[in-house]
Design an enzyme around this catalytic site. Structure first.
Site, mmCIF file in Angstrom:
data_model
loop_
_atom_site.group_PDB
_atom_site.id
_atom_site.type_symbol
_atom_site.label_atom_id
_atom_site.label_comp_id
_atom_site.label_asym_id
_atom_site.label_seq_id
_atom_site.Cartn_x
_atom_site.Cartn_y
_atom_site.Cartn_z
ATOM 1 N N ASP A 58 5.521 6.336 9.447
ATOM 2 C CA ASP A 58 4.067 6.324 9.372
ATOM 3 C C ASP A 58 3.692 5.352 8.258
ATOM 4 O O ASP A 58 3.739 5.680 7.081
ATOM 5 C CB ASP A 58 3.539 7.733 9.082
ATOM 6 C CG ASP A 58 2.017 7.761 8.960
ATOM 7 O OD1 ASP A 58 1.400 6.675 8.987
ATOM 8 O OD2 ASP A 58 1.461 8.862 8.832
ATOM 9 N N TYR B 274 1.443 13.151 4.778
ATOM 10 C CA TYR B 274 0.233 13.335 5.580
ATOM 11 C C TYR B 274 0.284 12.395 6.776
ATOM 12 O O TYR B 274 0.570 11.206 6.625
ATOM 13 C CB TYR B 274 -1.005 13.023 4.732
ATOM 14 C CG TYR B 274 -2.329 13.175 5.455
ATOM 15 C CD1 TYR B 274 -2.754 14.410 5.916
ATOM 16 C CD2 TYR B 274 -3.153 12.073 5.678
ATOM 17 C CE1 TYR B 274 -3.973 14.559 6.571
ATOM 18 C CE2 TYR B 274 -4.374 12.207 6.322
ATOM 19 C CZ TYR B 274 -4.782 13.447 6.769
ATOM 20 O OH TYR B 274 -5.989 13.596 7.418
ATOM 21 N N LYS C 63 -5.551 1.697 8.117
ATOM 22 C CA LYS C 63 -6.021 1.200 6.821
ATOM 23 C C LYS C 63 -6.036 -0.344 6.744
ATOM 24 O O LYS C 63 -6.929 -0.940 7.320
ATOM 25 C CB LYS C 63 -5.227 1.861 5.709
ATOM 26 C CG LYS C 63 -5.447 3.381 5.769
ATOM 27 C CD LYS C 63 -4.995 4.182 4.576
ATOM 28 C CE LYS C 63 -5.535 5.605 4.697
ATOM 29 N NZ LYS C 63 -4.533 6.648 4.751
#
Ligand code: PLP
Length: 432
Positions: free
Chosen positions: A243, A148, A271
């Site tokens: 990522d 994702y 995050k």
């Protein structure tokens, strides 16, 4: 339902929410669509715990989906935020806190010589793809099935069966013309990537991946996979992009690239780097980052990017993580938890496969090994859904999907871990 848990207030609030927001939530996975029951509405969080609006307490292994690695609402982060708050929340002008966080990121993450702050992981991934294209002058990108990279159009592609499926959109509203440039391969399959490069000479800008996958459960790179991607991208004049929105400052202080010793050209973060406030970032070699506006021609901007509040939460969080022994502690704690879960399942003859690295873990209710998303799909999702509910009733909050990673924090104590393992033992034995 014979629910031991009193969730009356949660049900009321979620009932109203459904009329106010699509699905009653601001982000889909919170809606408990793939597990039993309705979502729990939180009232407050502290350390390793979350309390819901009915007063139930949970040991939390979601940690706001990753940011809460120091524990929720860490007193030092809160104090720093309160101090910064007095000076205003957003300047729309440079502030010294951006330099501070940038220096910390550049020091920590091997690939990053220069960084641009944005407001989310999605934004970071969207911008990095534009940068990959701007720098190479090529339009195509390779991503992996089950990885994702946020919800931007060109990343919303699920691979079909077969080795090298040309991307079809995962969602209505995403133009085929956009995803036609997104090539997909199974995770851990270097040969598939090589084939894509052979089939698309001088057309692929680069390869983007989660160096450790946390969005298809928890899948680790096989030995040689990351190294192989480093080589094949270099050979083809393409960029390698990690990522690390989830793995950054979690798999180790320098992310998965430090832990595995493979340095990509570009990295995205989010995050943890925002310590619970909205922050994303992308960075990499100076030569590439110099393409970004206003130093170069690739446009990307943000009204609230680099705001003092978000920078403060990031700086404080990284300061806490940088302390001696942090990652050793997280690694041991998480391993203990995972071992406990695996043993508990086996004692009840429930097939399970699980792994942990540092403060991240995951398990699948199937035999394993799980090396890619296709293999992950053999997990028993129905059983997971039941276990998820039973764990809630026993005061443990797991991510509401069989295909999400779990997160531990510095705030989780041995007692919390032991209590969690006990809850797993009971749940597995009740269901077997
Ligand atoms: C969460 C996540 C994103 C998206 O970040 P948001 O802040 O939710 O937009 C992108 N990539 C990875 C690997 C993620 O885990």
């Amino acid at each position: 339902m014979t629910d031991a848990l009193n969730t009356k207030r949660s049900e009321e609030i979620f009932g109203s929410a459904k009329n106010l927001m699509p699905g009653g939530v601001s982000s889909p996975v919170r809606a408990f669509k793939s597990v039993e029951g309705d979502p729990i509405v939180f009232d407050r969080v502290k350390g390793p715990y979350a309390w819901d609006v009915d007063g139930n307490r949970y040991i939390d292994y979601v940690g706001s989906w990753g940011p809460a690695i120091c524990g929720h609402a860490h007193p030092e982060v809160i104090a720093a935020l309160q101090e910064t708050l007095e000076k205003g929340t957003s300047f729309g002008a440079p502030c010294v806190l951006e330099n501070q966080l940038a220096e910390m990121v550049i020091d920590a993450v091997p690939s990053v010589e220069m960084v641009r702050f944005v407001n989310s992981g999605t934004e970071a991934c969207m911008a990095v793809l534009r940068l990959m294209r701007a720098f190479t002058g090529r339009d195509k990108v390779i991503k992996f099935e089950g990885c994702y990279h946020g919800h931007a159009d060109m990343f919303l592609v699920k691979a079909g069966s077969g080795v090298a499926t040309l991307g079809l959109p995962d969602s209505p509203g995403v133009p085929r013309s956009t995803t036609a440039n997104t090539l997909t391969a199974p995770y851990n399959d270097l040969e598939a990537v090589k084939e894509l490069f052979a089939e698309n000479p001088d057309a692929i800008s680069g390869v983007i991946l989660e160096p450790v996958v946390g969005n298809a459960g928890f899948i680790t790179p096989e030995p040689g996979f990351l190294e192989g991607l480093r080589e094949v991208t270099q050979e083809n004049g393409a960029l390698l992009v990690f990522d690390e929105v989830m793995t950054g400052f979690r798999i180790s202080y320098g992310g998965a690239q430090e832990r595995f010793g493979v340095t990509p050209d570009l990295t995205t973060m989010g995050k943890v780097i925002g310590g619970g406030l909205p922050v994303g970032a992308y960075g990499g070699r100076k030569e590439i980052m110099s393409m970004v506006s206003p130093s170069g021609p690739m446009y990307q901007a943000g009204t609230l990017s680099g705001n003092p509040l978000a920078m403060t939460a990031g700086i404080k969080t990284l300061e806490l993580l940088k302390q001696e022994g942090t990652y050793e502690k997280l690694e041991a704690l998480t391993k203990k938890l995972l071992d406990g879960i695996l043993t508990a399942a086996k004692e009840s003859n429930i097939p399970i496969h699980g792994q942990s690295i540092s403060a991240m873990f995951g398990f699948y209710l199937c035999e394993g090994p799980v090396r890619n998303f296709e293999e992950a799909k053999s997990a028993d999702t129905e059983r997971f859904s039941k276990i998820h509910r039973m764990m809630l009733e026993k005061g443990v909050y797991l991510a509401p999907s069989a295909f999400e990673a779990g997160f531990t924090s510095l705030a989780h104590s041995e007692d919390d871990i032991n209590a969690t393992i006990k809850a797993f033992q009971e749940s597995f034995s009740e269901i077997s």
